[in-house]
Design a protein around this motif. Structure first.
Motif, mmCIF file in Angstrom:
data_model
loop_
_atom_site.group_PDB
_atom_site.id
_atom_site.type_symbol
_atom_site.label_atom_id
_atom_site.label_comp_id
_atom_site.label_asym_id
_atom_site.label_seq_id
_atom_site.Cartn_x
_atom_site.Cartn_y
_atom_site.Cartn_z
ATOM 1 N N UNK A 173 0.826 -1.201 0.000
ATOM 2 C CA UNK A 173 0.000 0.000 0.000
ATOM 3 C C UNK A 173 0.862 1.253 0.000
ATOM 4 N N UNK A 174 2.069 1.143 0.581
ATOM 5 C CA UNK A 174 2.903 2.330 0.761
ATOM 6 C C UNK A 174 3.755 2.653 -0.453
ATOM 7 N N UNK A 175 3.873 1.695 -1.365
ATOM 8 C CA UNK A 175 4.727 1.926 -2.535
ATOM 9 C C UNK A 175 3.852 1.899 -3.781
ATOM 10 N N UNK A 176 4.062 2.845 -4.666
ATOM 11 C CA UNK A 176 3.252 2.883 -5.893
ATOM 12 C C UNK A 176 4.107 2.356 -7.043
ATOM 13 N N UNK A 177 3.472 1.614 -7.930
ATOM 14 C CA UNK A 177 4.255 1.022 -9.010
ATOM 15 C C UNK A 177 3.493 1.054 -10.334
ATOM 16 N N UNK A 213 -1.071 5.149 -10.171
ATOM 17 C CA UNK A 213 0.065 5.130 -9.250
ATOM 18 C C UNK A 213 0.302 6.486 -8.600
ATOM 19 N N UNK A 214 -0.011 7.582 -9.305
ATOM 20 C CA UNK A 214 0.364 8.887 -8.730
ATOM 21 C C UNK A 214 -0.799 9.587 -8.029
ATOM 22 N N UNK A 215 -2.008 9.025 -8.123
ATOM 23 C CA UNK A 215 -3.162 9.728 -7.539
ATOM 24 C C UNK A 215 -3.005 9.856 -6.008
ATOM 25 N N UNK A 270 7.792 5.933 -5.834
ATOM 26 C CA UNK A 270 7.114 5.611 -7.089
ATOM 27 C C UNK A 270 8.073 4.803 -7.969
ATOM 28 N N UNK A 271 7.628 3.606 -8.356
ATOM 29 C CA UNK A 271 8.480 2.762 -9.187
ATOM 30 C C UNK A 271 7.833 2.657 -10.564
ATOM 31 N N UNK A 272 8.566 3.026 -11.610
ATOM 32 C CA UNK A 272 7.981 2.983 -12.964
ATOM 33 C C UNK A 272 8.854 2.118 -13.859
ATOM 34 N N UNK A 303 8.051 12.734 -4.380
ATOM 35 C CA UNK A 303 8.327 11.316 -4.187
ATOM 36 C C UNK A 303 9.709 10.929 -4.715
ATOM 37 N N UNK A 304 10.234 9.845 -4.156
ATOM 38 C CA UNK A 304 11.427 9.247 -4.749
ATOM 39 C C UNK A 304 10.935 8.474 -5.962
ATOM 40 N N UNK A 305 11.536 8.748 -7.114
ATOM 41 C CA UNK A 305 11.071 8.063 -8.331
ATOM 42 C C UNK A 305 12.188 7.171 -8.861
#
Ligand SMILES: Nc1ncnc2c1ncn2[C@@H]1O[C@H](COP(=O)(O)OP(=O)(O)OP(=O)(O)O)[C@@H](O)[C@H]1O
Ligand SMILES: [Mg+2]
Length: 486
Positions: free
Chosen positions: A317-321, A393-395, A405-407, A433-435
């Motif tokens: 939940x804490x990391x967006x991908x 992911x960014x909302x 944020x991992x892309x 965010x750290x991207x």
């Protein structure tokens, strides 16, 4: 790794055919067999009561019955198993053909796939045919043995009637039951063999129900000496500092290491590009940050806390991908961005802001937020799917912007102008965010604060893009020259 190693056809087969067997046939057959047992006992008792001489014939019948049952049960069970296993490749091929139909048509390979399909169906039929053949063999033999039983009853009755120990009414009754018993014996035997055959389905489902859960595998392998945190702390991740220390990872036991002593440090809020040749382990590095696969050695820290100490759900939940394959679920655009079971509040305003950032607002305005997305998102273009996944992911969720944020090649299928705008949003100063972004196209490389070049599962070069580009011997320069862009 279960899903990597198990063909989808096998999973579908177990959930369709085996579950149907367990739900429909097994309970009915167990009840039926119980009924048959009771009926047979009463019929036997009645025959033996009036004509006890029949007992003499029992060894002649029981021994061959035992032999038939012994042979048939193993053969019937194994042929059923062969048939059940042969179903899976048919389902797998069916799924492959459906998803690859355009390719098959384009290459004119219909005949090849038809042939392949008929081979697989034939193999499935072979198991079924063998199963039927075994059953018929047992039926034929047991019917003949039943006749022996009927004959012995008849002889016993003739002797008893001759000695006037049995009335003609009783004789009729014994012969009637003996006739029924002859059939019942065969049915009983076949029922027992078929029940055991159906238990193959129970065995196959039981194998899946005993599989270790994802969380259990991680708790066992990663946290033997670490106390699991109840929940991720509210303040975590606060900075988005990522530290990977000597991580080793392989997908399958006995295969070579995909990540081999991977180590890097990323300060909070940094925008980092991960580059490297195809297959060097970039996507794998992202997946271990989400704990999609267990690592065999090393440590991953985010804001100084080892991520193996969190429960999987809390961590994810804490990391967006944004993954390399844009995955959309059947539902609306809104449900795909918000998530059906998300506890965090996402307002309409948040959704539109995210859509604007990924340059999709115009398109969605025309369709509406409740536009139905088909299975696999096939009614949107691949680029639109990627942008929608990026918006997801960014909302802002629950009033919070993403911290990490991992892309993974999030803009690989997008036109250059939109690609530029999305990069500006993700890498701009407004995004705190750290991207971590995996890029093959290197035209935006100078917008990043840091570049990590990977090779064979480890970091081979790291530094700021400006400095690395100045050094003509750097790996980054080589990659940029190879791709023909600066
Ligand atoms: N699910 C998997 N099961 C087994 N091996 C895998 C799996 N996924 C990747 N691999 C192997 O791990 C290695 C690294 O794969 P990975 O997907 O991380 O590469 P990548 O750097 O992201 O490549 P690309 O630039 O093509 O996306 C490859 O050699 C690949 O064959
Ligand atoms: Mg990849």
């Amino acid at each position: 790794s279960f899903f990597d190693a198990t063909p989808s056809g096998q999973i579908v087969n177990r959930f369709l055919q085996d579950m149907a067997n367990i739900d429909q046939f097994v309970p009915d057959k167990v009840l039926d067999q119980l009924k048959k047992t009771l009926t047979m006992i009463t019929q036997f008792a009645l025959v033996l009561y009036f004509a006890p001489y029949v007992l003499v014939s029992l060894p002649i019948i029981v021994i061959p019955y035992y032999y038939i049952f012994k042979v048939v049960r193993i053969a019937a069970r194994d042929t059923r198993r062969i048939e059940a296993i042969a179903h899976s490749p048919v389902y797998t091929q069916f799924q492959d053909v459906i998803s690859g139909k355009a390719c098959i048509r384009a290459y004119g390979a219909e005949r090849r796939f038809e042939f392949w399909n008929s081979m697989l169906v034939e193999k499935m039929g072979t198991g079924r045919y063998a199963n039927e053949a075994v059953n018929k063999w047992a039926q034929a033999l047991s019917t003949q043995l039943g006749c022996v039983f009927y004959l012995s009853c008849g002889c016993a009755c003739v002797v008893l009637a001759y000695k006037e120990k049995i009335s003609s009414a009783q004789l009729g009754l014994v012969l009637l039951y003996a006739n029924q018993l002859q059939r019942a014996l065969m049915d009983y035997l076949m029922g027992l063999a078929s029940l055991e055959t159906n238990f193959v389905s129970v065995e196959r489902i039981a194998e899946y129900s005993r599989l270790e859960k994802e969380e259990e595998i991680f708790e066992e392998r990663c946290s033997q000496d670490v106390q699991l945190e109840e929940h991720t702390p509210n303040y975590w991740p606060s900075e988005g500092r990522i530290s990977i220390k000597n991580v080793r990872m392989r997908y399958l036991l006995h295969r070579k290491l995909v990540l081999n002593d991977l180590s890097f440090e990323i300060p909070g809020g940094f925008k980092v590009a991960i580059c490297g040749r195809t297959g060097c382990g970039k996507s794998t590095a992202i997946s271990i940050l989400m704990r999609l696969y267990p690592i065999s050695h090393g440590q991953i820290l985010i804001d100084g806390i080892d991520i193996s100490t969190f429960h999987l759900n809390d961590l994810r939940k804490s990391i967006r991908v944004v993954t390399q394959d844009p995955v959309l679920l059947v539902g609306t655009i809104r449900s795909n961005i918000v998530g059906e079971d998300s506890d965090d509040e996402v307002t309409e305003e948040d959704i539109w802001k995210a859509l604007c950032q990924v340059q999709l607002a115009e398109k969605v305005k025309a369709l509406g937020l409740d536009f139905e997305i088909q299975e696999g998102g096939t009614n949107l273009s691949v680029g639109e799917r990627q942008l929608l996944c990026t918006a997801r992911a960014i909302v802002r969720r629950g009033g919070k912007d993403p911290k990490v944020l991992l892309c993974d090649e999030a803009t690989a299928n997008i036109d250059l102008a939109s690609d530029e705008k999305v990069h500006n949003v993700l890498l701009g100063d407004n995004n705190k965010a750290t991207v971590l972004m995996i890029c093959h196209r290197l035209q935006h490389i100078q917008k990043f604060d840091m570049v990590i070049i990977m090779g064979s599962g480890k970091v081979i070069e790291t530094g700021s893009p400006t400095e690395l580009l100045k050094d003509s011997n750097s790996e980054l320069c080589r990659l940029v020259n190879d791709s023909g862009k600066t």
